[in-house]
Design a protein around this motif. Structure first.
Motif, PDB file in Angstrom:
ATOM      1  N   PHE A  97       2.710   8.960 -25.093  1.00  0.00           N
ATOM      2  CA  PHE A  97       1.522   8.971 -25.935  1.00  0.00           C
ATOM      3  C   PHE A  97       1.926   9.431 -27.335  1.00  0.00           C
ATOM      4  O   PHE A  97       1.821  10.608 -27.689  1.00  0.00           O
ATOM      5  CB  PHE A  97       0.450   9.877 -25.321  1.00  0.00           C
ATOM      6  CG  PHE A  97      -0.084   9.354 -24.022  1.00  0.00           C
ATOM      7  CD1 PHE A  97      -1.086   8.396 -23.996  1.00  0.00           C
ATOM      8  CD2 PHE A  97       0.435   9.800 -22.816  1.00  0.00           C
ATOM      9  CE1 PHE A  97      -1.571   7.900 -22.793  1.00  0.00           C
ATOM     10  CE2 PHE A  97      -0.041   9.314 -21.614  1.00  0.00           C
ATOM     11  CZ  PHE A  97      -1.040   8.356 -21.600  1.00  0.00           C
ATOM     12  N   TYR A  98       2.408   8.478 -28.118  1.00  0.00           N
ATOM     13  CA  TYR A  98       2.819   8.736 -29.486  1.00  0.00           C
ATOM     14  C   TYR A  98       1.738   8.256 -30.443  1.00  0.00           C
ATOM     15  O   TYR A  98       1.100   7.222 -30.229  1.00  0.00           O
ATOM     16  CB  TYR A  98       4.124   8.009 -29.808  1.00  0.00           C
ATOM     17  CG  TYR A  98       5.357   8.607 -29.171  1.00  0.00           C
ATOM     18  CD1 TYR A  98       5.419   9.950 -28.835  1.00  0.00           C
ATOM     19  CD2 TYR A  98       6.476   7.821 -28.923  1.00  0.00           C
ATOM     20  CE1 TYR A  98       6.553  10.492 -28.267  1.00  0.00           C
ATOM     21  CE2 TYR A  98       7.625   8.356 -28.354  1.00  0.00           C
ATOM     22  CZ  TYR A  98       7.653   9.697 -28.024  1.00  0.00           C
ATOM     23  OH  TYR A  98       8.778  10.227 -27.459  1.00  0.00           O
ATOM     24  N   PHE A  99       1.562   8.991 -31.531  1.00  0.00           N
ATOM     25  CA  PHE A  99       0.515   8.695 -32.505  1.00  0.00           C
ATOM     26  C   PHE A  99       1.069   8.825 -33.912  1.00  0.00           C
ATOM     27  O   PHE A  99       1.979   9.613 -34.172  1.00  0.00           O
ATOM     28  CB  PHE A  99      -0.668   9.659 -32.352  1.00  0.00           C
ATOM     29  CG  PHE A  99      -1.296   9.642 -30.986  1.00  0.00           C
ATOM     30  CD1 PHE A  99      -2.407   8.855 -30.735  1.00  0.00           C
ATOM     31  CD2 PHE A  99      -0.770  10.403 -29.952  1.00  0.00           C
ATOM     32  CE1 PHE A  99      -2.988   8.831 -29.482  1.00  0.00           C
ATOM     33  CE2 PHE A  99      -1.340  10.388 -28.691  1.00  0.00           C
ATOM     34  CZ  PHE A  99      -2.452   9.598 -28.460  1.00  0.00           C
ATOM     35  N   THR A 100       0.500   8.073 -34.823  1.00  0.00           N
ATOM     36  CA  THR A 100       0.822   8.231 -36.238  1.00  0.00           C
ATOM     37  C   THR A 100      -0.470   8.460 -37.016  1.00  0.00           C
ATOM     38  O   THR A 100      -1.559   8.137 -36.549  1.00  0.00           O
ATOM     39  CB  THR A 100       1.532   6.991 -36.807  1.00  0.00           C
ATOM     40  OG1 THR A 100       0.731   5.833 -36.547  1.00  0.00           O
ATOM     41  CG2 THR A 100       2.898   6.819 -36.191  1.00  0.00           C
ATOM     42  N   LYS A 101      -0.301   9.012 -38.191  1.00  0.00           N
ATOM     43  CA  LYS A 101      -1.453   9.320 -39.045  1.00  0.00           C
ATOM     44  C   LYS A 101      -1.192   8.766 -40.434  1.00  0.00           C
ATOM     45  O   LYS A 101      -0.055   8.758 -40.905  1.00  0.00           O
ATOM     46  CB  LYS A 101      -1.650  10.839 -39.100  1.00  0.00           C
ATOM     47  CG  LYS A 101      -2.841  11.287 -39.923  1.00  0.00           C
ATOM     48  CD  LYS A 101      -2.977  12.793 -39.862  1.00  0.00           C
ATOM     49  CE  LYS A 101      -4.130  13.253 -40.764  1.00  0.00           C
ATOM     50  NZ  LYS A 101      -5.409  12.697 -40.357  1.00  0.00           N
ATOM     51  N   LEU A 102      -2.247   8.278 -41.071  1.00  0.00           N
ATOM     52  CA  LEU A 102      -2.106   7.782 -42.434  1.00  0.00           C
ATOM     53  C   LEU A 102      -1.608   8.903 -43.334  1.00  0.00           C
ATOM     54  O   LEU A 102      -2.036  10.050 -43.230  1.00  0.00           O
ATOM     55  CB  LEU A 102      -3.452   7.251 -42.951  1.00  0.00           C
ATOM     56  CG  LEU A 102      -3.980   5.977 -42.284  1.00  0.00           C
ATOM     57  CD1 LEU A 102      -5.391   5.674 -42.781  1.00  0.00           C
ATOM     58  CD2 LEU A 102      -3.054   4.798 -42.556  1.00  0.00           C
ATOM     59  N   GLU A 103      -0.677   8.557 -44.224  1.00  0.00           N
ATOM     60  CA  GLU A 103      -0.141   9.581 -45.116  1.00  0.00           C
ATOM     61  C   GLU A 103      -1.173   9.968 -46.168  1.00  0.00           C
ATOM     62  O   GLU A 103      -2.072   9.196 -46.500  1.00  0.00           O
ATOM     63  CB  GLU A 103       1.129   9.072 -45.791  1.00  0.00           C
ATOM     64  CG  GLU A 103       0.908   7.915 -46.737  1.00  0.00           C
ATOM     65  CD  GLU A 103       2.221   7.385 -47.298  1.00  0.00           C
ATOM     66  OE1 GLU A 103       2.211   6.929 -48.445  1.00  0.00           O
ATOM     67  OE2 GLU A 103       3.240   7.438 -46.584  1.00  0.00           O
ATOM     68  N   SER A 104      -1.032  11.178 -46.656  1.00  0.00           N
ATOM     69  CA  SER A 104      -1.879  11.666 -47.744  1.00  0.00           C
ATOM     70  C   SER A 104      -1.033  11.750 -49.009  1.00  0.00           C
ATOM     71  O   SER A 104       0.169  11.466 -48.988  1.00  0.00           O
ATOM     72  CB  SER A 104      -2.451  13.044 -47.396  1.00  0.00           C
ATOM     73  OG  SER A 104      -1.401  13.974 -47.163  1.00  0.00           O
ATOM     74  N   ASN A 105      -1.661  12.129 -50.089  1.00  0.00           N
ATOM     75  CA  ASN A 105      -0.943  12.276 -51.351  1.00  0.00           C
ATOM     76  C   ASN A 105      -1.159  13.676 -51.904  1.00  0.00           C
ATOM     77  O   ASN A 105      -2.258  14.246 -51.799  1.00  0.00           O
ATOM     78  CB  ASN A 105      -1.408  11.245 -52.380  1.00  0.00           C
ATOM     79  CG  ASN A 105      -0.958   9.840 -52.035  1.00  0.00           C
ATOM     80  OD1 ASN A 105       0.222   9.602 -51.825  1.00  0.00           O
ATOM     81  ND2 ASN A 105      -1.900   8.916 -51.969  1.00  0.00           N
ATOM     82  N   THR A 106      -0.117  14.237 -52.480  1.00  0.00           N
ATOM     83  CA  THR A 106      -0.231  15.523 -53.145  1.00  0.00           C
ATOM     84  C   THR A 106      -0.981  15.322 -54.463  1.00  0.00           C
ATOM     85  O   THR A 106      -1.168  14.188 -54.922  1.00  0.00           O
ATOM     86  CB  THR A 106       1.160  16.106 -53.437  1.00  0.00           C
ATOM     87  OG1 THR A 106       1.817  15.266 -54.403  1.00  0.00           O
ATOM     88  CG2 THR A 106       2.009  16.167 -52.175  1.00  0.00           C
ATOM     89  N   PRO A 107      -1.457  16.394 -55.097  1.00  0.00           N
ATOM     90  CA  PRO A 107      -2.152  16.252 -56.387  1.00  0.00           C
ATOM     91  C   PRO A 107      -1.338  15.512 -57.449  1.00  0.00           C
ATOM     92  O   PRO A 107      -1.893  14.878 -58.340  1.00  0.00           O
ATOM     93  CB  PRO A 107      -2.407  17.707 -56.806  1.00  0.00           C
ATOM     94  CG  PRO A 107      -2.519  18.443 -55.500  1.00  0.00           C
ATOM     95  CD  PRO A 107      -1.510  17.785 -54.598  1.00  0.00           C
ATOM     96  N   SER A 108       0.006  15.548 -57.323  1.00  0.00           N
ATOM     97  CA  SER A 108       0.844  14.851 -58.303  1.00  0.00           C
ATOM     98  C   SER A 108       1.131  13.412 -57.912  1.00  0.00           C
ATOM     99  O   SER A 108       1.837  12.701 -58.623  1.00  0.00           O
ATOM    100  CB  SER A 108       2.173  15.601 -58.478  1.00  0.00           C
ATOM    101  OG  SER A 108       2.881  15.621 -57.251  1.00  0.00           O
TER     102      SER A 108
END
Length: 489
Positions: free
Chosen positions: A58-69
């Motif tokens: 049961f492997y999962f991935t998550k959408l990446e986020s972005n830092t303020p920069s």
């Protein structure tokens, strides 16, 4: 995209603190791949015939986020699963899964989980190992199966995937796995899942499975043993964090309570602070002493310098000259009202003592967390329990029998497990009120996980927080309380 020095990583933030951002580069993935390759050899040397089948992981991935920069940031598991290391992995038994990569890469965890289960059920006679990164994911998968098995059987019977699975990658790849209508397979699964009691459900559905592979499992061992009928070994192979990998379990068939990890000095530079010490007392990896407790400090190849991980470890032995450590507890998760300081290990011991009494009843503990309630005078500890009837008929709406006298006894058993300072504050100074157990309705801890996922945590790395500090999480728990009990001593 591969990480370089301008990318970032982030922790789950569910072990008791806020989500942390940190620099990453591909050396992290190099080391992780190295550890996975060694793990494969350790497993094959200890489990006969495991290579003659597939893994339902049961492997999962998550959408990446972005830092303020504007820099991209991912959690550790997503970073690996989206990298070329995973995409171009060797085609050997260890990397052969029941689920297509498109399922693993699906960012919608409900579609992901449903498709994982569907692929695993269709190929049930080929599954030789089952697992996830954390034990909480395995438990959630079984609970999801309880709610979805009829629909899953319908898909297998008709050879058609449910319309609500809208992710194109999932639909196309799972449809191939599903193939033509398989009414006999659906009938067999339906017969197993329609039984009143789900004890041993894992071994019934996947009869060739040889072990369950997972990590961070102590509190979930009884639940996983129940669902596997105490016949499948529970294996934790790697000790790792978002900051680094630490070591391998070279004795994977040992009992969960006996797991120790041999540290790898090539993946990071490790230092250790003796418990109750400070940074002035730090020692190197080669200087730790047998039987002593330490907190790990990491300097890694991505730019982190002398980061305190917050894990308390016990030196249990040596493999050649490499120290072996057992994870004891998180150091930064405590309950405190007055002079009392209750850490995660103390809380586990207290819950486990009460759970021993609970096990003799028809109930089982699904999950728990806690909260230091200062709104009362005096303040007191609140422990939230989700329990279920072992013999529950899933179609029955009958409520569980939660007896006041019995649960008051559980409260007292927990209090009796705490240290002398707690007992003085509670029973002599009366600066602590009686411990309270609040029983929450079925599915509450799933909703709790949803809160943390919405705040950036990954389902694949999620761990139930043992001390609640989030107002939203506390609100979810409080709205779900169905019964409250206090110790009467």
């Amino acid at each position: 995209m591969p990480y370089n020095s301008k990318n970032g990583g982030c922790s789950t933030g569910t072990s008791g603190g806020a989500q942390k951002m940190m620099p990453w580069n591909e050396i992290y993935l190099d080391n992780l791949t190295f550890m996975y390759d060694i793990r494969m050899h350790v497993i094959s040397n200890n489990v006969k015939g495991v290579e003659k089948g597939k893994a339902m992981m049961f492997y999962f991935t998550k959408l990446e986020s972005n830092t303020p920069s504007g820099l991209p940031a991912r959690v550790a598991s997503s970073s690996y699963l989206k990298s070329n290391y995973f995409k171009n992995r060797p085609s050997n038994w260890y990397y052969t899964y029941t689920s297509p990569d498109e399922v693993i890469l699906c960012p919608d965890y409900k579609q992901n989980l449903y498709c994982h289960l569907l692929c695993g059920l269709v190929q049930r006679n080929n599954v030789t190992r089952i697992g996830s990164i954390f034990a909480s994911v395995m438990v959630r998968a079984i609970k999801f199966l309880e709610d979805s098995w009829e629909e899953l059987c319908s898909n297998i019977r008709s050879g058609q995937l449910s319309e609500w699975i809208t992710d194109i990658g999932c639909r196309d790849s799972v449809s191939i796995v599903l193939g033509a209508a398989q009414p006999e397979v659906a009938k067999t699964i339906e017969k197993i899942c329609s039984q009143k009691c789900w004890k041993g459900i894992i071994t019934k559905l996947w009869p060739r499975a040889k072990y369950i592979e997972t990590g961070s499992m102590a509190q979930y061992v009884p639940t996983l043993n129940y669902y596997s009928n105490d016949t499948l070994p529970l294996i934790s192979t790697i000790y790792a964090s978002s900051e680094t990998q630490f070591g391998l379990n070279l004795n994977p068939m040992c009992k969960p309570d006996d797991v120790s990890y041999t540290f790898m000095p090539n993946v990071s530079y490790f230092e250790f602070i003796p418990v109750d010490g400070d940074m002035n007392d730090v020692v190197d990896l080669g200087d730790v002493k047998l039987g002593c407790y330490y907190e790990a400090v990491v300097t890694n190849f991505s730019g982190l310098y002398r980061i305190r991980i917050g894990d308390v470890l016990l030196v249990t032995g040596f493999y050649n000259k490499a120290p072996q450590f057992r994870f004891i507890r998180r150091d930064n998760v405590v309950l405190s009202i007055d002079l009392d300081k209750t850490n995660e290990d103390d809380l586990f011991k207290a819950v486990n003592r009460a759970k021993l009494a609970l096990d003799s009843s028809d109930l089982m503990l699904v999950d728990f967390t806690s909260y230091a309630d200062n709104s009362t005078v005096p303040g007191h500890y609140v422990v939230y329990w989700e329990v279920k009837d072992k013999n529950e008929d899933k179609k029955s709406k009958k409520q569980m029998d939660l007896k006041q006298e019995t649960f008051s006894k559980y409260c007292l058993l927990m209090e009796d497990s705490f240290d002398i300072v707690y007992k003085i504050c509670r029973f002599k100074e009366e600066s602590l009120g009686p411990l309270e157990i609040k029983v929450v309705r079925h599915g509450t801890f799933d909703s709790l996980m949803d809160i943390f996922i919405s705040q950036g945590a990954s389902i694949g790395q999620y761990k139930t927080p043992r001390c609640i500090k989030s107002g939203k999480a506390l609100e979810v728990l409080e709205k779900s309380v169905v019964a409250t009990f206090f110790g009467t001593g």
